[in-house]
Scaffold this motif. Structure first.
Motif, PDB file in Angstrom:
ATOM      1  N   VAL A 137       0.840  -1.201   0.000  1.00 13.86           N
ATOM      2  CA  VAL A 137       0.000   0.000   0.000  1.00 13.86           C
ATOM      3  C   VAL A 137       0.877   1.253   0.000  1.00 13.86           C
ATOM      4  CG1 VAL A 137      -0.333   0.076   2.530  1.00 13.86           C
ATOM      5  CG2 VAL A 137      -1.983   1.151   1.059  1.00 13.86           C
ATOM      6  N   GLU A 138       2.002   1.197   0.723  1.00 13.52           N
ATOM      7  CA  GLU A 138       2.919   2.354   0.747  1.00 13.52           C
ATOM      8  C   GLU A 138       3.566   2.543  -0.623  1.00 13.52           C
ATOM      9  OE1 GLU A 138       3.344   4.498   3.165  1.00 13.52           O
ATOM     10  OE2 GLU A 138       2.208   3.452   4.714  1.00 13.52           O
ATOM     11  N   LEU A 139       3.979   1.415  -1.229  1.00 10.87           N
ATOM     12  CA  LEU A 139       4.632   1.506  -2.535  1.00 10.87           C
ATOM     13  C   LEU A 139       3.679   2.122  -3.570  1.00 10.87           C
ATOM     14  CD1 LEU A 139       6.843   0.832  -4.623  1.00 10.87           C
ATOM     15  CD2 LEU A 139       5.902  -1.477  -4.763  1.00 10.87           C
ATOM     16  N   LYS A 140       2.447   1.600  -3.620  1.00  8.12           N
ATOM     17  CA  LYS A 140       1.519   2.105  -4.632  1.00  8.12           C
ATOM     18  C   LYS A 140       1.144   3.569  -4.361  1.00  8.12           C
ATOM     19  CE  LYS A 140      -2.874   1.003  -6.794  1.00  8.12           C
ATOM     20  NZ  LYS A 140      -4.051   0.186  -6.649  1.00  8.12           N
ATOM     21  N   ARG A 141       0.975   3.914  -3.092  1.00  6.56           N
ATOM     22  CA  ARG A 141       0.720   5.332  -2.755  1.00  6.56           C
ATOM     23  C   ARG A 141       1.868   6.203  -3.243  1.00  6.56           C
ATOM     24  NH1 ARG A 141      -2.265   7.271   1.937  1.00  6.56           N
ATOM     25  NH2 ARG A 141      -0.538   8.691   2.191  1.00  6.56           N
ATOM     26  N   ASN A 142       3.096   5.713  -3.067  1.00  7.05           N
ATOM     27  CA  ASN A 142       4.255   6.504  -3.498  1.00  7.05           C
ATOM     28  C   ASN A 142       4.296   6.664  -5.015  1.00  7.05           C
ATOM     29  OD1 ASN A 142       5.009   6.761  -0.857  1.00  7.05           O
ATOM     30  ND2 ASN A 142       6.533   5.123  -0.892  1.00  7.05           N
ATOM     31  N   VAL A 143       3.879   5.595  -5.733  1.00  2.00           N
ATOM     32  CA  VAL A 143       3.831   5.695  -7.204  1.00  2.00           C
ATOM     33  C   VAL A 143       2.826   6.771  -7.597  1.00  2.00           C
ATOM     34  CG1 VAL A 143       3.164   4.472  -9.324  1.00  2.00           C
ATOM     35  CG2 VAL A 143       4.549   3.300  -7.598  1.00  2.00           C
ATOM     36  N   LYS A 144       1.639   6.711  -6.969  1.00  7.17           N
ATOM     37  CA  LYS A 144       0.589   7.678  -7.332  1.00  7.17           C
ATOM     38  C   LYS A 144       0.978   9.087  -6.895  1.00  7.17           C
ATOM     39  CE  LYS A 144      -2.606   5.183  -5.285  1.00  7.17           C
ATOM     40  NZ  LYS A 144      -3.878   4.846  -4.675  1.00  7.17           N
ATOM     41  N   GLU A 145       1.612   9.192  -5.711  1.00  9.11           N
ATOM     42  CA  GLU A 145       2.007  10.524  -5.238  1.00  9.11           C
ATOM     43  C   GLU A 145       3.126  11.115  -6.099  1.00  9.11           C
ATOM     44  OE1 GLU A 145       0.515   9.990  -0.724  1.00  9.11           O
ATOM     45  OE2 GLU A 145       2.640  10.523  -0.981  1.00  9.11           O
TER      46      GLU A 145
END
Ligand code: GAP
Length: 565
Positions: free
Chosen positions: A37-45
Motif C-alpha cells: 500500500v505504501e509503494l503504490k501510494r508513493n507511485v501515485k504521489e
C-alpha cells in the motif's frame, strides 16, 4: 528474474495478497499489503507531484511548445449511463470471447493460443511426443499417437475433451497430413495449425486451453461491470462501474473552465479506480478486473496539438526512466497507422518487458494518444448537422444520432483572439498497478553481502527508487543494551513525522539489514557504541552497502537529500 520468486516475496513480505484469499481468492482482484500500500501510494504521489501539484505553470518545460497549467479532479465511479453511450463504451468496449462447450470456461479469443502454449496438458503431450515419437518418422507414427492419446495414461487423463482424444479416427487423417511438416515438440502449434488452416477439412475446432474441449466461435462480450442504482432492478436503473477515469474529466470540462481561471493549453488529471470485467485476468496484477488509473486529459489548440502530443509522449517516458525503469526493458512504441483509432493522429505506448512475457514481448504500461476533438464533440452533439462527423456521432439504421449527447456547449473561446473551437486532447493514460508491478519487477535482484561474521551470503534486494520505497529508513541499535535502544528510539521518533521509518532491535544486525533489503528500504541507520560518545550514527546504503558516519542532528537532511537525488 523468475516471476515465481517475486510473487513469493510479494506475499511473504506483504506487498500483494490475493483478494479474499481465505475463501479461495477471486480471480482478477488483488489486495495491497502493508508494504504494497505504501509503494503504490508513493507511485501515485510521485505521479501527482511530478505531473500536477509540482508543475510550475510559469515556465516552459523542455520540449513543451508553451507554458501550461495543470489541475485535478476526483469523479465518481458510477456516472450517468449516457456518458458510456456517448463515449462509445456501451457499444464498442468489447472483447471477442470464446467459451468451452465442455468445461464452460471463457477465454479472450486473442489469448487462446498464447494460453495453450502455457498449459500443463499441451506441454505434457508435447513432452511425451518428443520422447516417444521420432520427428522424422512422425508420419507413420500418427496412428500410434492417436492410440496414445486415447489411452488412460496419455491424452485421456491430460485433456479428456481434446478432439484427438475423443475421436482419434476423425483427426487421424489431418494429423497424418500435418505431422509430416510439424515437429513433435510443438504440439500447441500443431493444434493451431489443424484448427485454423485445416478447420474445413479436419473439422477440428479450436481446443479449450483448460481441458481440450471445443470452443465456440468468437462472440462479443462487453467489459463494463453492470449495477443497479436504486431499489428497482429494471433496465431503466441500470448503471456501469467506470471502465476508465477519463470520461469524468471530459464531462467536467466546462465545470473546470467556469470555476477556475485556467486557459488553454491546460491539463486535468485524475487518479482512481476503474473496473473491467476482463475475460482472462492474468499475470499477477497486470490484467486485473479492478485497478487504478492515472490519467491526464490535456486540452490544446488543434494547430499545436502535434507538438503537445510529442511533448507528453517524451515527458511520460522520461518519468518512468527517472524512477528506475531505465534500461532496454522499457520501450516507447509508436502505433502503426493501421493500429490507430479513426479519430487519432498519433498514439504511442510505453511498454515494459515483464518477466512473465516470452522473450522479446512487451506489456503496455501507458498509452499516450492524440484524441483530436472526439470526446468533447461526442459529449456535446445532441443533433446531427453538416459539421457532425458520422464516425463521432453514432448513427442508428435511419441515419439519425443513436445516442443524444448532452447538447451542452463544450467549445472554448480564446479571450485574446475571440476564436471559438473544440479543443484537441492529448491523453497520457497510465495504470498505477502496472507501473507498481514494473517497479517491483525491475527492483528485484539477488546478490551477495557479508553477514555478521564477514562471510558472503546471498541476499535478495528490492532496489526500489528511494522516492518509491515503502519505508525510507530503518533505525537499529547495534545491540539491545548500553543505552543504544534509547538513542535509536529517539531518532526513530524524530524521523517518523517526516518519513515512513521503522524501528527494529531484534536479532543479529546482519539479519535485520537483510529484512530491510527485501522490503526495499534504501537506508539503515545504526546506533553503536560511538554514537553515545560523539552523537554520530552510520547510514548504510542498500545498493552500494556503503556505510557513512553522519551526525545525529544531520540525519533528517541527509535522508531528505538522498531520497531526492
Ligand atoms: N482512457 C484510455 C484508457 O483507458 P487503456 O489503454 O484502456 O486506455 C490505460 O488503459 C492504462 O490502464 C493501460 O495502459 C494500463 O496501464 C491500465 N490498464 C488497463 N486495463 C487494465 C487492467 N485490466 N488491469 C490493470 N491495468 C489496466
Amino acid at each position: 528474474m523468475e516471476m515465481e520468486k517475486l510473487v513469493s516475496l510479494c506475499k511473504r513480505r506483504g506487498f500483494l495478497f490475493q483478494s479474499s484469499e481465505i475463501y479461495g481468492g477471486l480471480n482478477g482482484f488483488w489486495d495491497y499489503g502493508p508494504l504494497g500500500v505504501e509503494l503504490k501510494r508513493n507511485v501515485k504521489e510521485a505521479w501527482w507531484r511530478d505531473m500536477v501539484s509540482g508543475h510550475d505553470d510559469l515556465s516552459v518545460l523542455p520540449g513543451a511548445p508553451d507554458s501550461y497549467e495543470m489541475t485535478g479532479l476526483d469523479c465518481t465511479i458510477i456516472m450517468h449511463p449516457q456518458v458510456w453511450k456517448c463515449s462509445g463504451h456501451y457499444d464498442l468496449f468489447a472483447d471477442m470471447m470464446q467459451s468451452c462447450r465442455q468445461c464452460k470456461k471463457l477465454f479472450r479469443a486473442d489469448h487462446v493460443w498464447g494460453l495453450m502454449r502455457e498449459t500443463e496438458w499441451a506441454n505434457a503431450i508435447a513432452e511425451t511426443l518428443a520422447s516417444n515419437f521420432d520427428a522424422e518418422q512422425i508420419e507413420v507414427d500418427a496412428e500410434k499417437l492417436a492410440k496414445w492419446a486415447k489411452d488412460r495414461k496419455g491424452g485421456r487423463r491430460l485433456a479428456p475433451g481434446l478432439a484427438l482424444v475423443r475421436h482419434p479416427e476423425n483427426t487421424l487423417a489431418s494429423l497424418q497430413q500435418s505431422l509430416a511438416e510439424m515437429k513433435a515438440d510443438s504440439f500447441p502449434v500443431l493444434l493451431q495449425h489443424l484448427a485454423t488452416e485445416d478447420k474445413k477439412t479436419s473439422g477440428l475446432l479450436t481446443p479449450c486451453p483448460e481441458c481440450g474441449g471445443d470452443l465456440t466461435e468468437p462472440r462479443e462480450f462487453n467489459l463494463m461491470f453492470e449495477t443497479i442504482v436504486g431499489a428497482l432492478k429494471d433496465e431503466s436503473n441500470k448503471a456501469f462501474l467506470r471502465p476508465e477515469t477519463a470520461q469524468g474529466i471530459f464531462v467536467n470540462f466546462k465545470n473546470v473552465l467556469d470555476s477556475t481561471r485556467v486557459k488553454i493549453p491546460f491539463g486535468i488529471a485524475q487518479v482512481g479506480k476503474s473496473f473491467r470485467n476482463e475475460i482472462t485476468p492474468r499475470n499477477f496484477t497486470f490484467r486485473s478486473r479492478e485497478f487504478e488509473q492515472m490519467e491526464i486529459e490535456f486540452f490544446c489548440h488543434p494547430d499545436s496539438s502535434q507538438s503537445w502530443y510529442k511533448y507528453w509522449r517524451d515527458r511520460r517516458m522520461q518519468w518512468y526512466q527517472d524512477l528506475g525503469l531505465a534500461g532496454e526493458r522499457l520501450i516507447l512504441r509508436e502505433h502503426d497507422p493501421d493500429e490507430l483509432s479513426h479519430y487519432s493522429t498519433g498514439t504511442a505506448d510505453i511498454e515494459y518487458a515483464f518477466p512473465f512475457l516470452p522473450a522479446g514481448e512487451y506489456g503496455e504500461l501507458e498509452g499516450i494518444a492524440h484524441r483530436g476533438d472526439f470526446d468533447l464533440r461526442s459529449h456535446m452533439e445532441g443533433k446531427l448537422d453538416e459539421k457532425s462527423d458520422p464516425l463521432v456521432v453514432q448513427l442508428d439504421e435511419h441515419g439519425k444520432p443513436k445516442y443524444r449527447g448532452s447538447g451542452k456547449d463544450l467549445t472554448y473561446r480564446d479571450e485574446l483572439t475571440n476564436e471559438r473551437y473544440i479543443p484537441h486532447v492529448i491523453e497520457p493514460s497510465a495504470g498505477a498497478d502496472r507501473a507498481t508491478l514494473a517497479f517491483l519487477c525491475e527492483a528485484y535482484r539477488e546478490d551477495s553481502a557479508p553477514d555478521d561474521k564477514g562471510n558472503l551470503q546471498t541476499r535478495t534486494v528490492m532496489s526500489l527508487h528511494p522516492r518509491l520505497a515503502p519505508v525510507k529508513a530503518a533505525v537499529f541499535p547495534l545491540v539491545k543494551k548500553d543505552g543504544m535502544p534509547e538513542v535509536a528510539k529517539d531518532i526513530y521518533r524524530a524521523l517518523k513525522p517526516k518519513f515512513s521509518v521503522s524501528y527494529d532491535e531484534k536479532g543479529a544486525v546482519g539479519r535485520r539489514y537483510r529484512r530491510q533489503d527485501e522490503a526495499g528500504t534504501p537506508f539503515c541507520i545504526t546506533v553503536d557504541g560511538d554514537s553515545l560518545i560523539d552523537r554520530t550514527v552510520t547510514i548504510r546504503d542498500r545498493d552500494t552497502l556503503e556505510q557513512t558516519r553522519v551526525r545525529i542532528d544531520d540525519i533528517e537532511s541527509e535522508i531528505e537529500n538522498r531520497i531526492q537525488s
